[in-house]
Write a protein that holds these residues in place. Structure first.
Motif, PDB file in Angstrom:
ATOM      1  N   UNK B 195       0.958  -1.267  -0.023  1.00 58.59           N
ATOM      2  CA  UNK B 195       0.333  -0.046   0.143  1.00 58.59           C
ATOM      3  C   UNK B 195       0.854   1.112  -0.193  1.00 58.59           C
ATOM      4  N   UNK B 198       2.369   1.280  -3.734  1.00 57.37           N
ATOM      5  CA  UNK B 198       1.227   2.253  -4.276  1.00 57.37           C
ATOM      6  C   UNK B 198       0.759   3.811  -4.235  1.00 57.37           C
ATOM      7  N   UNK B 199       1.026   4.014  -3.363  1.00 58.07           N
ATOM      8  CA  UNK B 199       0.618   5.226  -3.376  1.00 58.07           C
ATOM      9  C   UNK B 199       1.865   6.085  -3.970  1.00 58.07           C
ATOM     10  N   UNK B 200       2.648   5.687  -3.403  1.00 56.17           N
ATOM     11  CA  UNK B 200       4.263   6.390  -4.090  1.00 56.17           C
ATOM     12  C   UNK B 200       3.979   6.107  -5.499  1.00 56.17           C
ATOM     13  N   UNK B 202       1.136   6.399  -7.883  1.00 56.42           N
ATOM     14  CA  UNK B 202      -0.361   6.441  -8.072  1.00 56.42           C
ATOM     15  C   UNK B 202      -0.028   7.578  -8.421  1.00 56.42           C
ATOM     16  N   UNK B 203       0.836   8.367  -7.330  1.00 56.17           N
ATOM     17  CA  UNK B 203       1.687  10.175  -6.727  1.00 56.17           C
ATOM     18  C   UNK B 203       2.485  10.329  -8.046  1.00 56.17           C
ATOM     19  N   UNK B 221      -9.150  -3.133 -10.060  1.00 57.11           N
ATOM     20  CA  UNK B 221     -10.848  -3.010  -9.927  1.00 57.11           C
ATOM     21  C   UNK B 221     -10.626  -2.392  -8.224  1.00 57.11           C
ATOM     22  N   UNK B 222     -10.021  -1.655  -7.785  1.00 58.26           N
ATOM     23  CA  UNK B 222     -10.084  -0.722  -6.839  1.00 58.26           C
ATOM     24  C   UNK B 222     -10.828   0.766  -6.838  1.00 58.26           C
ATOM     25  N   UNK B 223     -12.016   1.157  -6.674  1.00 60.26           N
ATOM     26  CA  UNK B 223     -11.887   1.829  -6.390  1.00 60.26           C
ATOM     27  C   UNK B 223     -11.251   3.422  -5.946  1.00 60.26           C
ATOM     28  N   UNK B 224     -11.067   2.920  -4.727  1.00 65.89           N
ATOM     29  CA  UNK B 224     -10.252   3.483  -4.330  1.00 65.89           C
ATOM     30  C   UNK B 224      -9.296   4.389  -5.383  1.00 65.89           C
ATOM     31  N   UNK B 227     -10.319   6.792  -7.074  1.00 68.89           N
ATOM     32  CA  UNK B 227     -10.649   7.792  -6.993  1.00 68.89           C
ATOM     33  C   UNK B 227      -9.690   8.538  -6.693  1.00 68.89           C
ATOM     34  N   UNK B 228      -8.002   8.678  -6.561  1.00 70.65           N
ATOM     35  CA  UNK B 228      -7.192   8.239  -6.488  1.00 70.65           C
ATOM     36  C   UNK B 228      -6.319   9.251  -7.589  1.00 70.65           C
ATOM     37  N   UNK B 248     -16.327  12.352 -10.431  1.00 70.57           N
ATOM     38  CA  UNK B 248     -16.990  12.539  -8.910  1.00 70.57           C
ATOM     39  C   UNK B 248     -18.180  12.200  -9.097  1.00 70.57           C
ATOM     40  N   UNK B 251     -17.955   8.419  -8.531  1.00 72.12           N
ATOM     41  CA  UNK B 251     -18.032   7.664  -6.631  1.00 72.12           C
ATOM     42  C   UNK B 251     -19.451   8.402  -5.976  1.00 72.12           C
TER      43      UNK B 251
END
Lengths: 273, 308
Positions: B195, B198-200, B202-203, B221-224, B227-228, B248, B251
């Protein structure tokens, strides 16, 4: 509440690398303990040394089984066998954990055969009961694993773990290979089985959202050390350690207005005590 | 149409011939990928997300039968009808890795274990442009710096096994971006990562898109994650497009029951929706089938409407 498992100062190293460093925790019966951390933090090594799938270097694992409290590491392989019935594991990869050349009937029956339980007719009956419990069609028994989807295979893995009526079930990333919608069905199933059978789960995961939903207590691991432990909501709402804050800041929120802003490791105090 | 859109997918249907008869993987799929925009395609496994992206790259196996059309409108040249290119057409080679490139899910299998990182990244330049080896190598170095690697010259001489999963995925992204593709396809690029990593990533993907102003097709498949990173969302189920719209809109105010179901499946979603509504949404989602055409809703988004 009765305690089921008590781990004290467990250590394990491979070569000169310390993978699990003096980990201690207790687990109550019928509760769920989540173990989170990044890959390489020692989660899997920890649960494997608890199960004695690998032998730890030092420390004790005491288990409160049918025969009362026993130290798992003082038992011989033969003495351990009856306890293997009480402690079972559900694996991560639903494809690799089922033998492709065995039918579902044989896969589910195998633990009963190993522990020499019942006769053929009774075992067949048990397999049918288990399939029903994990919401699979009874006709599944005659089929091979390739005929099932990932979610259905994970149900077979759960049925195999539960057919021996264990008390402690170790789930090592058991839902991380699944899609979100299948994942939520499997989590619902695990929860329903817990309240029906009074199971205790050790739930290893790297997805903090799943842990928050599924677990009562959580253990945060960072390079072999437990940096924080406690009730899930407490740890998630007011984390004490910077590493927990880092993990929490990396969760992508499903709200597009809450922008992802992961903390920078360089600014955090990730020193181990 | 072509002024704003980089890719138009029109009535794409893909069937696979198998021993047990034919399987329809995509049914009449139509959506556009606008320029300078991240479009996410969401859906569970088997919904046709990857078949869609592989069709754009023309990577489907021979057993696939395709009808419908995918048209690419490159910035400075003639439109290309991807679906009608012959297998030996030189434009297909310049398309793959040139105009359109791809980031895969599993960073270990996408890299060759027996070649140095630097050679693998520079190879992409050498394949698509007439440059010297030295020029390709230095271009690779600057691209690897852009994706956030440090000590680049030293790392370029290393092998993939010496890299962590996050570093490998950065290398893959550098490889995909080095020929300045107009479309970058990311097929579940963070599913295999922790995780924090993943955040790095995505950014990184988001900031590179803003810098390079290209289009990104992001499959997940991850809506989180959606959204990002995403600006627009395409929801797919069973080979069909169910809902298309702004991130927007989709979601915060999903129109299709299946989208509601996906949202309710998110871990921790019970905090926002009750168990009953989750069950109800699932029942509605499970009763899918016999969809009609996409209808345009009042706010401009497209939703597939159902007849029971």
């Amino acid at each position: 509440m009765t305690q089921l498992l008590s781990v004290k100062n467990l250590c394990k190293s491979f070569g000169d690398q310390l993978i699990v460093n003096s980990v201690s925790f207790d687990v109550n019966e019928s509760s769920t303990l989540g173990i989170v951390g990044e890959s390489g933090s020692g989660k899997t090594t920890l649960v494997r040394s608890i199960l004695r799938a690998i032998d730890p270097d030092s420390g004790s694992v005491r288990y409160n089984g049918e025969a009362g409290w026993q130290n798992l590491h003082e038992l011989s392989a033969k003495e351990l066998l009856p306890l293997r019935r009480e402690v079972q594991m559900i694996f991560q990869d639903p494809f690799a954990s089922l033998n492709p050349r065995m039918t579902v009937q044989t896969i589910l029956e195998e633990p009963l055969v190993i522990h020499d339980l019942g006769d053929k007719a009774w075992r067949k009956q048990r397999v049918m009961e288990m399939l029903e419990k994990v919401q699979l069609d009874p006709s599944s028994a005659a089929r091979f694993p390739h005929a099932f989807s990932g979610g259905q295979r994970q149900r077979i893995g759960i049925a195999r773990a539960l057919i021996l009526e264990p008390r402690l079930v170790v789930c090592d990333e058991s839902v991380s290979a699944l899609d979100v919608s299948v994942q939520s069905q499997i989590l619902d199933l695990l929860k329903a089985l817990q309240s029906e059978l009074g199971l205790t789960y050790l739930f290893v995961a790297h997805d903090l959202r799943v842990v928050r939903e599924f677990c009562d207590e959580v253990l945060v691991m960072y390079s072999g050390n437990v940096v924080e432990q406690g009730p899930v909501e407490e740890v998630f709402n007011s984390p004490d350690h910077d590493y927990t804050r880092l993990l929490l800041s990396a969760i992508p929120s499903p709200d597009p207005d809450e922008k992802l802003d992961p903390l920078d490791r360089a600014t955090l105090n990730l020193q181990l005590a | 149409m072509s002024a704003n859109n980089l890719v138009s997918i029109n009535n794409l249907t893909v069937e696979f011939k198998t021993e047990l008869g034919s399987v329809t993987a995509l049914k009449d799929v139509s959506f556009d990928l606008p320029r300078n925009c991240i479009t996410a395609v969401v859906g569970e496994s088997g919904s046709g997300k990857s078949v869609t992206s592989n069709s754009i790259m023309r990577l489907l196996p021979d057993s696939a039968q395709t009808s419908g059309e995918i048209i690419l409108y490159p910035q400075k040249s003639e439109p290309i009808s991807i679906t009608s290119l012959a297998e030996k057409d030189p434009r297909l080679r310049s398309l793959r890795g040139g105009l359109v490139s791809m980031v895969f899910q599993e960073p270990m299998t996408a890299l060759s274990p027996v070649h140095r990182i630097g050679d693998q990244v520079a190879e992409a330049v050498l394949c698509h442009r007439e440059v010297s080896k030295e020029a390709a190598w230095s271009e690779a170095a600057s691209m690897l710096e852009q994706v956030g690697l440090t000590d680049v010259q030293q790392k370029m001489r290393m092998y993939p096994f010496e890299f962590s999963g996050g570093m490998r995925q950065r290398v893959i992204i550098a490889m995909a971006l080095i020929c300045h593709p107009q479309l970058l396809i990311c097929d579940e690029p963070t599913t295999a990562l922790d995780v924090t990593i993943q955040a790095e990533i995505l950014v990184l993907i988001k900031s590179l898109q803003q810098k390079l102003q290209n289009s990104v097709l992001f499959i997940t498949h991850d809506l989180g994650v959606v959204a990002q990173v995403a600006d627009r969302v395409v929801v797919m189920y069973d080979g069909q497009v169910l809902e298309v719209g702004d991130v927007k809109q989709i979601l915060k105010n999903p129109q299709h029951p299946y989208t509601c179901h996906l949202l309710a499946s998110m871990p921790g979603a019970e905090r926002r929706t009750t168990k009953e509504s989750k069950q109800k949404n699932w029942a509605a989602g499970a009763a899918l089938g016999g969809g009609t055409a996409l209808a345009t809703a009042e706010d401009g988004r497209q939703v597939r409407e159902f007849v029971r």
